[in-house]
Design an enzyme around this catalytic site. Structure first.
Site, short mmCIF file in Angstrom:
data_model
loop_
_atom_site.label_atom_id
_atom_site.label_comp_id
_atom_site.label_asym_id
_atom_site.label_seq_id
_atom_site.Cartn_x
_atom_site.Cartn_y
_atom_site.Cartn_z
N GLY A 174 -9.05 2.25 4.16
CA GLY A 174 -7.49 2.30 4.14
C GLY A 174 -7.02 2.71 2.59
O GLY A 174 -7.61 3.39 2.11
N SER A 175 -6.09 2.01 2.30
CA SER A 175 -5.42 2.32 1.24
C SER A 175 -6.24 2.21 -0.20
O SER A 175 -5.77 2.61 -0.98
CB SER A 175 -4.19 1.44 0.90
OG SER A 175 -3.09 1.78 1.85
N VAL A 176 -7.18 1.49 -0.14
CA VAL A 176 -8.10 1.33 -1.12
C VAL A 176 -8.86 2.65 -1.66
O VAL A 176 -9.55 2.73 -2.79
CB VAL A 176 -9.04 0.04 -1.26
CG1 VAL A 176 -8.34 -1.04 -1.22
CG2 VAL A 176 -10.05 0.16 0.09
N MET A 177 -8.89 3.67 -0.73
CA MET A 177 -9.40 4.76 -0.99
C MET A 177 -8.27 5.69 -1.91
O MET A 177 -8.85 6.98 -2.56
CB MET A 177 -9.48 5.70 0.32
CG MET A 177 -10.36 6.96 0.08
SD MET A 177 -11.75 6.67 -0.24
CE MET A 177 -12.83 6.11 1.03
N SER A 207 1.58 2.57 -2.43
CA SER A 207 0.57 2.88 -1.64
C SER A 207 1.04 4.04 -0.57
O SER A 207 1.18 3.74 0.73
CB SER A 207 0.35 1.74 -0.65
OG SER A 207 -0.81 1.86 0.01
#
Length: 191
Positions: free
Chosen positions: A57-60, A111
Site C-alpha cells: 500500500g502507501s508505504v510504497m 498519501s
C-alpha cells in the site's frame, strides 16, 4: 535509531536497527507457546514476518518518488491530482480527498494514489522495477529464517500501464514485513 515495520495484514511487527539492518525484534500474532506446540493451531507455527506476503500500500509511495527523481523528475514538480480520481485503464482509482496541485512533499504527506500513479506512469516499467529490486523487493533478505518468502514482483516486461500505475501506490506487488523493514531502513540511510 530503530525502525518499526508493521505488517498488519500478516499480524507481524519487525524492529530493525537502521544503520546496520540488524533485526532487533520480530513479533507475530497469533502466537503460540513453543513448549505446548501440539495445543496450537498448525498455522500459528510460522514466522509471518518472513513467510507471509502483503500488498504494502502507501508505504510504497516514497520508493516511487525516489524512482521518479532518479529518472530525472524535477524535485520542484507540481502534480495535479484533481478531481481526486482518475481512470487507470478500466479501473477508477481515487484519493480520500481532492488534494489539487501538490508538490512531492504533499504528495507523500497526503498519501495521494493519483499523484503516485502519475509519477509511475511517467517512467518506464523497467526503471521502476530496477529501483524496487535494488531495495530488495522481489528477492529474499537472506535472513536465515526457515520458509522466507521472496515476495511477489512480476518481471517488468509483463507490466502494462495498469500494473505500473498500481505498483506505484503499493498494489499489485507483495512483500514480507521483513523486506519492508529492510527497504525502509535503506531509504532512511539514503539508499
Amino acid at each position: 535509531a530503530a525502525l518499526i515495520a508493521n505488517g498488519a495484514a500478516s499480524g507481524s511487527v519487525v524492529v530493525i536497527d537502521i544503520p546496520t539492518g540488524e533485526i532487533l525484534a520480530m513479533v507475530n500474532q497469533p502466537a503460540y507457546n513453543p513448549n505446548a506446540r501440539e495445543a496450537a493451531e498448525p498455522g500459528t507455527h510460522r514466522n509471518r514476518a518472513v513467510t507471509d506476503v502483503v500488498e504494502p500500500g502507501s508505504v510504497m509511495k516514497p520508493f516511487t518518488v525516489l524512482a521518479a527523481l532518479e529518472a530525472g523528475l524535477d524535485p520542484k514538480v507540481i502534480v495535479q491530482t484533481s478531481p481526486g480520481w482518475m481512470m487507470l485503464g478500466k479501473y477508477r482509482i481515487s484519493d480520500v480527498h481532492d488534494h489539487g496541485a501538490v508538490d512531492l512533499t504533499h504528495l507523500l504527506s497526503t498519501s495521494s494514489n493519483i499523484g503516485a500513479a502519475k509519477l509511475g506512469l511517467g517512467m518506464t516499467s523497467e526503471h521502476l522495477y530496477d529501483v524496487l529490486h535494488r531495495f530488495g523487493y522481489g528477492e529474499s533478505t537472506h535472513s536465515g529464517f526457515p520458509g522466507e518468502s521472496s515476495g511477489v514482483m512480476a518481471p517488468p516486461n509483463t507490466w502494462g500501464m495498469v500494473k505500473r500505475g498500481s505498483i506505484s501506490y503499493g498494489m499489485g506487488v507483495s512483500v514480507t514485513p521483513v523486506q519492508l523493514a529492510h527497504a525502509t531502513a535503506m531509504l532512511a540511510m539514503r539508499g
